[in-house]
Design an enzyme around this catalytic site. Sequence first.
Site, short mmCIF file in Angstrom:
data_model
loop_
_atom_site.label_atom_id
_atom_site.label_comp_id
_atom_site.label_asym_id
_atom_site.label_seq_id
_atom_site.Cartn_x
_atom_site.Cartn_y
_atom_site.Cartn_z
N SER A 42 1.14 -1.45 -0.68
CA SER A 42 0.09 0.30 0.35
C SER A 42 1.15 0.90 0.10
CB SER A 42 -0.91 0.21 0.96
OG SER A 42 -0.47 0.36 2.52
N GLU A 155 -4.70 -2.79 8.86
CA GLU A 155 -4.83 -3.44 9.78
C GLU A 155 -5.53 -2.86 11.51
OE1 GLU A 155 -0.05 -2.57 9.91
OE2 GLU A 155 -0.24 -2.06 7.92
N ASP A 232 -4.16 1.08 11.33
CA ASP A 232 -4.30 1.45 9.89
C ASP A 232 -4.85 1.59 8.87
OD1 ASP A 232 -2.73 2.97 7.86
OD2 ASP A 232 -1.24 1.27 7.95
N HIS A 353 7.62 -0.87 9.43
CA HIS A 353 8.44 -2.01 8.72
C HIS A 353 7.75 -1.92 7.17
CE1 HIS A 353 4.95 -5.11 9.72
NE2 HIS A 353 4.12 -3.46 9.90
N ARG A 354 7.81 -2.48 6.56
CA ARG A 354 6.92 -2.63 5.40
C ARG A 354 5.98 -3.78 4.99
NH1 ARG A 354 6.96 2.02 2.03
NH2 ARG A 354 5.20 1.38 1.52
C1 2PG Z 1 1.81 0.38 6.18
C2 2PG Z 1 2.62 -0.43 5.41
C3 2PG Z 1 3.37 -1.28 6.73
P1 2PG Z 1 2.94 -1.28 3.07
O1 2PG Z 1 0.82 0.34 5.46
O2 2PG Z 1 1.80 1.28 7.17
O3 2PG Z 1 1.81 -1.64 7.54
O4 2PG Z 1 2.39 -1.58 4.71
O5 2PG Z 1 4.48 -1.94 3.95
O6 2PG Z 1 2.62 -2.58 1.85
O7 2PG Z 1 2.78 0.21 2.59
MG MG Z 2 0.43 2.22 6.35
#
Ligand code: 2PG
Ligand code: MG
Length: 398
Positions: A42, A155, A232, A353-354
Amino acid sequence: MTLVTEVRLRRVLDSRGDPTVEAEVTTESGGFGRAAAPSGASTGEYEAVELPPEEAIAKARERAVPRIEGQVYAGDQRSVDAALRGADGTADFSEIGANAAVAISMAAAKAGADMLGAPLYQHLGGAFRGNEFPTPLGNVVGGGEHAADATDIQEFLAAPVGAPSVADAVFANAAVHGAVADLLDERGIPAAKGDEGAWAPAIDDEEALALVSTAIERVEDEVGFEIRMGLDVAGAELFDGEAYVYSDTTRTPAEQVDYVAELVADYELAYVEDPLDEDDYEGFAELTDRVNDQTIVCGDDLFVTNTDRLRDGIAQGAANAILVKPNQIGTLSDAFDAIEVAREHGYDAVVSHRSGETEDTTIAHLAVATDASFIKTGAVGGERTAKLNELIRIEANA
Ligand code: 2PG
Ligand code: MG
Protein backbone atom coordinates in the site's frame (compact mmCIF):
# COMPACT_ATOMS: atom_id res chain seq x y z
CA MET A 1 39.16 8.08 9.66
CA THR A 2 38.39 4.85 7.86
CA LEU A 3 37.16 4.79 4.28
CA VAL A 4 34.53 2.53 2.80
CA THR A 5 36.47 0.17 0.56
CA GLU A 6 33.76 -1.94 -1.01
CA VAL A 7 30.03 -1.86 -1.72
CA ARG A 8 28.51 -5.09 -3.02
CA LEU A 9 24.92 -5.45 -4.24
CA ARG A 10 22.80 -8.49 -5.00
CA ARG A 11 19.22 -9.67 -5.22
CA VAL A 12 17.81 -11.62 -2.26
CA LEU A 13 14.32 -12.85 -1.39
CA ASP A 14 11.81 -10.86 0.60
CA SER A 15 8.95 -12.24 2.71
CA ARG A 16 6.50 -12.09 -0.20
CA GLY A 17 8.84 -14.19 -2.32
CA ASP A 18 9.85 -11.21 -4.43
CA PRO A 19 13.42 -10.15 -5.13
CA THR A 20 14.82 -7.18 -3.24
CA VAL A 21 18.17 -5.38 -3.02
CA GLU A 22 20.78 -6.43 -0.46
CA ALA A 23 23.92 -4.39 0.11
CA GLU A 24 27.21 -5.23 1.81
CA VAL A 25 29.61 -2.51 2.86
CA THR A 26 33.21 -3.13 3.94
CA THR A 27 35.59 -0.60 5.46
CA GLU A 28 39.36 -0.20 5.32
CA SER A 29 39.71 -1.46 8.88
CA GLY A 30 37.59 -4.55 8.22
CA GLY A 31 34.23 -3.17 9.42
CA PHE A 32 31.32 -4.93 7.74
CA GLY A 33 27.60 -4.24 7.33
CA ARG A 34 24.83 -6.00 5.43
CA ALA A 35 21.28 -4.71 4.92
CA ALA A 36 18.31 -5.30 2.63
CA ALA A 37 15.56 -3.02 1.37
CA PRO A 38 11.95 -3.74 2.37
CA SER A 39 9.02 -3.17 -0.01
CA GLY A 40 5.48 -1.82 0.43
CA ALA A 41 2.17 -2.95 -1.07
CA SER A 42 0.00 0.00 0.00
CA THR A 43 2.64 2.46 -1.13
CA GLY A 44 2.05 6.20 -0.91
CA GLU A 45 1.89 8.22 -4.10
CA TYR A 46 4.69 10.50 -2.84
CA GLU A 47 7.18 7.84 -1.77
CA ALA A 48 10.69 7.68 -3.17
CA VAL A 49 10.79 5.41 -6.21
CA GLU A 50 11.51 1.70 -5.94
CA LEU A 51 13.02 0.36 -9.18
CA PRO A 52 12.99 -3.31 -10.22
CA PRO A 53 15.89 -4.75 -8.15
CA GLU A 54 18.03 -5.70 -11.12
CA GLU A 55 17.74 -2.23 -12.59
CA ALA A 56 18.37 -0.55 -9.22
CA ILE A 57 21.50 -2.66 -8.71
CA ALA A 58 22.86 -1.88 -12.19
CA LYS A 59 22.20 1.85 -11.81
CA ALA A 60 23.63 2.00 -8.29
CA ARG A 61 26.75 0.12 -9.39
CA GLU A 62 27.24 2.53 -12.21
CA ARG A 63 26.47 5.81 -10.42
CA ALA A 64 26.60 5.44 -6.65
CA VAL A 65 29.22 2.84 -5.87
CA PRO A 66 32.12 4.78 -7.48
CA ARG A 67 31.17 7.81 -5.35
CA ILE A 68 31.37 5.75 -2.17
CA GLU A 69 34.18 3.22 -2.52
CA GLY A 70 37.40 4.87 -1.42
CA GLN A 71 35.59 8.21 -1.23
CA VAL A 72 33.59 8.45 2.01
CA TYR A 73 34.35 7.75 5.65
CA ALA A 74 32.51 4.75 6.97
CA GLY A 75 31.47 6.25 10.30
CA ASP A 76 30.15 9.40 8.65
CA GLN A 77 26.57 8.46 7.77
CA ARG A 78 25.72 11.94 6.47
CA SER A 79 28.55 11.70 3.90
CA VAL A 80 27.45 8.27 2.77
CA ASP A 81 23.87 9.48 2.34
CA ALA A 82 24.98 12.71 0.64
CA ALA A 83 26.97 10.61 -1.83
CA LEU A 84 23.86 8.55 -2.55
CA ARG A 85 21.79 11.71 -3.12
CA GLY A 86 24.53 13.22 -5.28
CA ALA A 87 24.81 10.06 -7.36
CA ASP A 88 21.07 9.95 -7.92
CA GLY A 89 20.46 13.65 -8.54
CA THR A 90 16.66 13.50 -8.22
CA ALA A 91 14.44 14.30 -5.24
CA ASP A 92 12.82 10.86 -5.25
CA PHE A 93 15.71 8.50 -6.04
CA SER A 94 14.17 7.64 -9.38
CA GLU A 95 17.61 7.24 -11.01
CA ILE A 96 19.25 4.61 -8.82
CA GLY A 97 16.14 3.48 -6.94
CA ALA A 98 15.30 4.11 -3.29
CA ASN A 99 15.62 0.37 -2.74
CA ALA A 100 19.31 0.41 -3.76
CA ALA A 101 19.88 3.66 -1.84
CA VAL A 102 18.32 2.51 1.43
CA ALA A 103 20.11 -0.86 1.33
CA ILE A 104 23.48 0.89 0.91
CA SER A 105 22.62 3.53 3.52
CA MET A 106 21.66 0.94 6.13
CA ALA A 107 24.58 -1.39 5.31
CA ALA A 108 27.00 1.54 5.63
CA ALA A 109 25.55 2.40 9.05
CA LYS A 110 26.07 -1.17 10.19
CA ALA A 111 29.63 -1.15 8.82
CA GLY A 112 30.25 2.10 10.71
CA ALA A 113 28.94 0.57 13.94
CA ASP A 114 30.97 -2.60 13.40
CA MET A 115 34.11 -0.56 12.80
CA LEU A 116 33.56 1.31 16.08
CA GLY A 117 32.63 -1.84 17.95
CA ALA A 118 29.36 -0.24 19.02
CA PRO A 119 25.80 -1.52 18.65
CA LEU A 120 24.01 0.08 15.71
CA TYR A 121 21.52 1.97 17.91
CA GLN A 122 24.38 3.61 19.76
CA HIS A 123 26.23 4.52 16.56
CA LEU A 124 23.04 6.08 15.17
CA GLY A 125 21.82 7.69 18.37
CA GLY A 126 25.05 8.82 19.95
CA ALA A 127 26.04 8.64 23.57
CA PHE A 128 23.22 10.85 24.81
CA ARG A 129 20.19 8.96 23.59
CA GLY A 130 17.49 8.57 26.21
CA ASN A 131 16.38 5.38 27.84
CA GLU A 132 12.90 5.22 26.45
CA PHE A 133 12.10 2.12 24.45
CA PRO A 134 9.48 2.12 21.72
CA THR A 135 6.16 0.39 22.30
CA PRO A 136 5.68 -2.23 19.59
CA LEU A 137 2.39 -2.11 17.67
CA GLY A 138 1.42 -5.65 16.67
CA ASN A 139 -0.68 -6.33 13.57
CA VAL A 140 -3.12 -9.09 14.56
CA VAL A 141 -5.94 -8.85 11.98
CA GLY A 142 -5.74 -7.27 8.57
CA GLY A 143 -6.89 -6.98 5.01
CA GLY A 144 -6.84 -4.12 2.54
CA GLU A 145 -3.89 -4.42 0.17
CA HIS A 146 -2.25 -7.02 2.42
CA ALA A 147 -4.80 -9.84 1.99
CA ALA A 148 -7.61 -10.71 -0.41
CA ASP A 149 -11.26 -11.05 0.74
CA ALA A 150 -10.59 -9.79 4.25
CA THR A 151 -11.29 -6.53 6.12
CA ASP A 152 -11.44 -3.12 4.40
CA ILE A 153 -9.34 -1.52 7.14
CA GLN A 154 -5.77 -2.62 6.48
CA GLU A 155 -4.49 -3.30 10.01
CA PHE A 156 -5.98 -3.97 13.44
CA LEU A 157 -3.11 -3.49 15.88
CA ALA A 158 -2.48 -4.42 19.48
CA ALA A 159 -0.92 -1.51 21.40
CA PRO A 160 0.40 -2.72 24.78
CA VAL A 161 0.74 0.78 26.21
CA GLY A 162 0.98 -0.41 29.81
CA ALA A 163 3.70 -3.01 29.29
CA PRO A 164 6.53 -2.65 31.80
CA SER A 165 9.16 -3.66 29.23
CA VAL A 166 9.63 -4.15 25.50
CA ALA A 167 9.84 -7.90 26.04
CA ASP A 168 6.51 -7.92 27.90
CA ALA A 169 4.98 -5.88 25.08
CA VAL A 170 6.32 -8.19 22.37
CA PHE A 171 4.95 -11.29 24.11
CA ALA A 172 1.63 -9.56 24.77
CA ASN A 173 1.19 -8.78 21.07
CA ALA A 174 1.94 -12.37 20.14
CA ALA A 175 -0.57 -13.48 22.80
CA VAL A 176 -3.25 -11.22 21.28
CA HIS A 177 -2.45 -12.73 17.87
CA GLY A 178 -2.92 -16.16 19.46
CA ALA A 179 -6.15 -15.12 21.21
CA VAL A 180 -7.55 -13.95 17.86
CA ALA A 181 -6.79 -17.41 16.44
CA ASP A 182 -8.63 -19.04 19.37
CA LEU A 183 -11.66 -16.78 18.93
CA LEU A 184 -11.79 -17.46 15.18
CA ASP A 185 -11.54 -21.17 15.89
CA GLU A 186 -14.32 -21.02 18.51
CA ARG A 187 -16.54 -19.30 15.98
CA GLY A 188 -15.64 -21.65 13.13
CA ILE A 189 -14.23 -18.83 11.00
CA PRO A 190 -11.33 -19.99 8.81
CA ALA A 191 -8.45 -17.56 8.32
CA ALA A 192 -5.20 -17.46 6.41
CA LYS A 193 -2.53 -14.88 7.18
CA GLY A 194 -1.87 -11.66 5.29
CA ASP A 195 1.48 -10.29 4.17
CA GLU A 196 2.54 -9.24 7.67
CA GLY A 197 1.40 -12.39 9.45
CA ALA A 198 -1.87 -10.90 10.72
CA TRP A 199 -4.99 -13.07 10.51
CA ALA A 200 -7.01 -12.26 7.40
CA PRO A 201 -10.49 -13.74 7.93
CA ALA A 202 -13.40 -12.91 5.60
CA ILE A 203 -15.18 -10.76 8.18
CA ASP A 204 -16.19 -7.10 8.05
CA ASP A 205 -14.50 -4.26 9.91
CA GLU A 206 -17.13 -4.17 12.64
CA GLU A 207 -16.67 -7.86 13.42
CA ALA A 208 -12.91 -7.42 13.39
CA LEU A 209 -13.13 -4.53 15.84
CA ALA A 210 -15.23 -6.64 18.22
CA LEU A 211 -13.00 -9.67 17.78
CA VAL A 212 -9.76 -7.83 18.47
CA SER A 213 -11.34 -6.03 21.47
CA THR A 214 -12.26 -9.40 22.98
CA ALA A 215 -8.82 -10.87 22.25
CA ILE A 216 -7.19 -7.86 23.89
CA GLU A 217 -9.40 -8.16 26.99
CA ARG A 218 -8.45 -11.82 27.38
CA VAL A 219 -4.74 -11.06 27.19
CA GLU A 220 -5.06 -8.00 29.46
CA ASP A 221 -6.56 -10.25 32.11
CA GLU A 222 -3.63 -12.63 31.77
CA VAL A 223 -0.80 -10.11 31.73
CA GLY A 224 -2.26 -7.50 34.07
CA PHE A 225 -1.29 -4.38 32.11
CA GLU A 226 -3.13 -2.13 29.70
CA ILE A 227 -3.36 -3.10 26.04
CA ARG A 228 -5.33 -0.97 23.64
CA MET A 229 -6.26 -1.22 20.00
CA GLY A 230 -4.89 0.72 17.05
CA LEU A 231 -5.76 0.85 13.36
CA ASP A 232 -4.04 1.52 10.07
CA VAL A 233 -7.00 2.50 7.92
CA ALA A 234 -4.77 3.02 4.85
CA GLY A 235 -7.34 5.60 3.76
CA ALA A 236 -5.71 6.35 0.41
CA GLU A 237 -6.42 2.79 -0.71
CA LEU A 238 -10.15 3.19 0.07
CA PHE A 239 -10.50 6.65 -1.48
CA ASP A 240 -11.66 6.73 -5.11
CA GLY A 241 -11.15 10.47 -5.59
CA GLU A 242 -14.53 11.42 -4.16
CA ALA A 243 -15.46 9.01 -1.41
CA TYR A 244 -14.19 6.17 0.76
CA VAL A 245 -15.44 2.93 -0.73
CA TYR A 246 -16.00 0.10 1.76
CA SER A 247 -17.40 -3.35 0.91
CA ASP A 248 -20.81 -2.51 2.37
CA THR A 249 -20.99 1.28 2.19
CA THR A 250 -19.47 4.49 0.89
CA ARG A 251 -18.47 7.46 3.05
CA THR A 252 -17.91 11.05 1.97
CA PRO A 253 -14.73 12.67 3.36
CA ALA A 254 -16.83 14.40 6.06
CA GLU A 255 -18.49 11.10 6.96
CA GLN A 256 -15.07 9.43 7.08
CA VAL A 257 -13.89 11.98 9.67
CA ASP A 258 -17.03 11.33 11.75
CA TYR A 259 -16.65 7.57 11.38
CA VAL A 260 -13.02 7.50 12.54
CA ALA A 261 -13.75 9.90 15.41
CA GLU A 262 -16.52 7.53 16.52
CA LEU A 263 -14.20 4.53 16.30
CA VAL A 264 -11.64 6.36 18.43
CA ALA A 265 -14.29 7.02 21.09
CA ASP A 266 -16.12 3.67 20.93
CA TYR A 267 -13.02 1.48 20.99
CA GLU A 268 -10.73 3.81 22.93
CA LEU A 269 -8.21 3.53 20.13
CA ALA A 270 -4.65 4.40 21.13
CA TYR A 271 -3.53 4.87 17.54
CA VAL A 272 -5.02 5.65 14.12
CA GLU A 273 -2.83 5.70 11.01
CA ASP A 274 -3.84 7.15 7.66
CA PRO A 275 -7.52 7.64 8.53
CA LEU A 276 -7.89 9.76 5.39
CA ASP A 277 -6.50 10.09 1.88
CA GLU A 278 -2.85 11.07 1.40
CA ASP A 279 -3.82 14.46 -0.11
CA ASP A 280 -6.38 15.41 2.51
CA TYR A 281 -4.37 17.57 4.93
CA GLU A 282 -7.57 19.41 5.81
CA GLY A 283 -9.43 16.26 6.77
CA PHE A 284 -6.44 15.12 8.82
CA ALA A 285 -6.41 18.49 10.58
CA GLU A 286 -10.13 18.35 11.34
CA LEU A 287 -9.91 14.84 12.74
CA THR A 288 -6.78 15.67 14.73
CA ASP A 289 -8.54 18.66 16.21
CA ARG A 290 -11.36 16.42 17.36
CA VAL A 291 -9.37 13.52 18.81
CA ASN A 292 -5.98 15.05 19.61
CA ASP A 293 -6.24 14.44 23.34
CA GLN A 294 -7.61 10.91 22.94
CA THR A 295 -5.34 9.21 20.45
CA ILE A 296 -2.35 9.28 18.14
CA VAL A 297 -3.20 10.29 14.57
CA CYS A 298 -0.31 9.11 12.42
CA GLY A 299 0.53 10.10 8.85
CA ASP A 300 2.07 7.36 6.70
CA ASP A 301 1.12 7.86 3.03
CA LEU A 302 0.37 11.47 4.05
CA PHE A 303 3.97 12.27 5.05
CA VAL A 304 6.00 9.45 3.41
CA THR A 305 8.88 10.17 5.85
CA ASN A 306 9.41 13.43 3.95
CA THR A 307 10.28 16.53 6.01
CA ASP A 308 8.67 18.90 3.45
CA ARG A 309 5.36 17.07 3.61
CA LEU A 310 5.67 16.82 7.40
CA ARG A 311 6.24 20.58 7.69
CA ASP A 312 3.11 21.20 5.56
CA GLY A 313 1.19 18.94 7.93
CA ILE A 314 2.56 20.66 11.02
CA ALA A 315 1.59 24.07 9.63
CA GLN A 316 -1.98 22.86 9.16
CA GLY A 317 -2.29 20.81 12.34
CA ALA A 318 -2.66 17.61 10.34
CA ALA A 319 -1.95 14.48 12.45
CA ASN A 320 0.13 14.43 15.62
CA ALA A 321 2.56 11.67 14.64
CA ILE A 322 4.61 10.55 11.64
CA LEU A 323 5.26 7.02 10.43
CA VAL A 324 8.93 6.60 9.57
CA LYS A 325 9.94 4.10 6.88
CA PRO A 326 13.52 4.62 5.66
CA ASN A 327 12.74 3.17 2.22
CA GLN A 328 9.97 5.75 1.67
CA ILE A 329 12.62 8.46 1.57
CA GLY A 330 15.79 6.55 0.63
CA THR A 331 18.40 7.14 3.35
CA LEU A 332 18.80 6.82 7.10
CA SER A 333 19.83 10.50 7.36
CA ASP A 334 16.54 11.57 5.78
CA ALA A 335 14.58 9.26 8.10
CA PHE A 336 16.51 10.66 11.06
CA ASP A 337 15.71 14.22 9.98
CA ALA A 338 12.01 13.43 9.72
CA ILE A 339 12.07 12.17 13.31
CA GLU A 340 13.92 15.30 14.46
CA VAL A 341 11.44 17.67 12.79
CA ALA A 342 8.57 15.68 14.29
CA ARG A 343 10.07 15.87 17.76
CA GLU A 344 10.73 19.60 17.54
CA HIS A 345 7.02 20.12 16.90
CA GLY A 346 5.66 17.73 19.48
CA TYR A 347 4.75 15.01 16.98
CA ASP A 348 5.34 11.37 17.93
CA ALA A 349 7.55 9.23 15.71
CA VAL A 350 6.51 5.69 14.84
CA VAL A 351 9.25 3.67 13.10
CA SER A 352 7.78 1.06 10.77
CA HIS A 353 8.42 -2.06 8.73
CA ARG A 354 6.91 -2.62 5.27
CA SER A 355 4.55 -5.40 4.28
CA GLY A 356 7.39 -6.97 2.27
CA GLU A 357 10.32 -7.49 4.63
CA THR A 358 13.55 -9.39 5.14
CA GLU A 359 15.37 -10.50 8.29
CA ASP A 360 17.03 -7.06 8.42
CA THR A 361 16.83 -5.47 11.89
CA THR A 362 17.89 -1.88 11.16
CA ILE A 363 14.51 -0.37 12.09
CA ALA A 364 14.70 -1.83 15.61
CA HIS A 365 17.98 0.08 16.12
CA LEU A 366 16.63 3.24 14.47
CA ALA A 367 13.62 3.26 16.81
CA VAL A 368 15.82 2.86 19.90
CA ALA A 369 18.44 5.34 18.64
CA THR A 370 15.85 8.08 18.17
CA ASP A 371 13.67 7.38 21.23
CA ALA A 372 10.71 6.79 18.92
CA SER A 373 7.44 6.39 20.83
CA PHE A 374 6.33 3.33 18.87
CA ILE A 375 7.62 0.75 16.43
CA LYS A 376 5.24 -1.00 14.07
CA THR A 377 6.78 -4.28 13.02
CA GLY A 378 4.15 -7.01 13.17
CA ALA A 379 3.50 -9.59 15.86
CA VAL A 380 4.67 -12.95 14.48
CA GLY A 381 6.54 -14.42 11.49
CA GLY A 382 10.29 -14.68 10.95
CA GLU A 383 10.89 -11.39 9.19
CA ARG A 384 8.83 -9.64 11.93
CA THR A 385 10.31 -11.55 14.89
CA ALA A 386 13.78 -10.65 13.59
CA LYS A 387 13.05 -7.05 14.61
CA LEU A 388 11.07 -7.90 17.75
CA ASN A 389 13.75 -10.24 19.07
CA GLU A 390 16.40 -7.63 18.29
CA LEU A 391 14.45 -5.15 20.45
CA ILE A 392 14.39 -7.69 23.27
CA ARG A 393 18.17 -8.13 22.93
CA ILE A 394 18.81 -4.39 22.86
CA GLU A 395 16.69 -3.92 25.97
CA ALA A 396 18.47 -6.77 27.73
CA ASN A 397 21.91 -5.38 26.90
CA ALA A 398 21.24 -1.66 27.36
C1 2PG B 1 1.66 0.50 6.05
C2 2PG B 1 2.66 -0.55 5.65
C3 2PG B 1 3.23 -1.36 6.77
P1 2PG B 1 2.99 -1.26 3.20
O1 2PG B 1 0.75 0.83 5.30
O2 2PG B 1 1.83 1.09 7.11
O3 2PG B 1 2.28 -1.91 7.63
O4 2PG B 1 2.20 -1.34 4.60
O5 2PG B 1 4.38 -1.63 3.48
O6 2PG B 1 2.27 -2.24 2.31
O7 2PG B 1 2.86 0.15 2.71
MG1 MG C 1 0.26 2.58 6.74
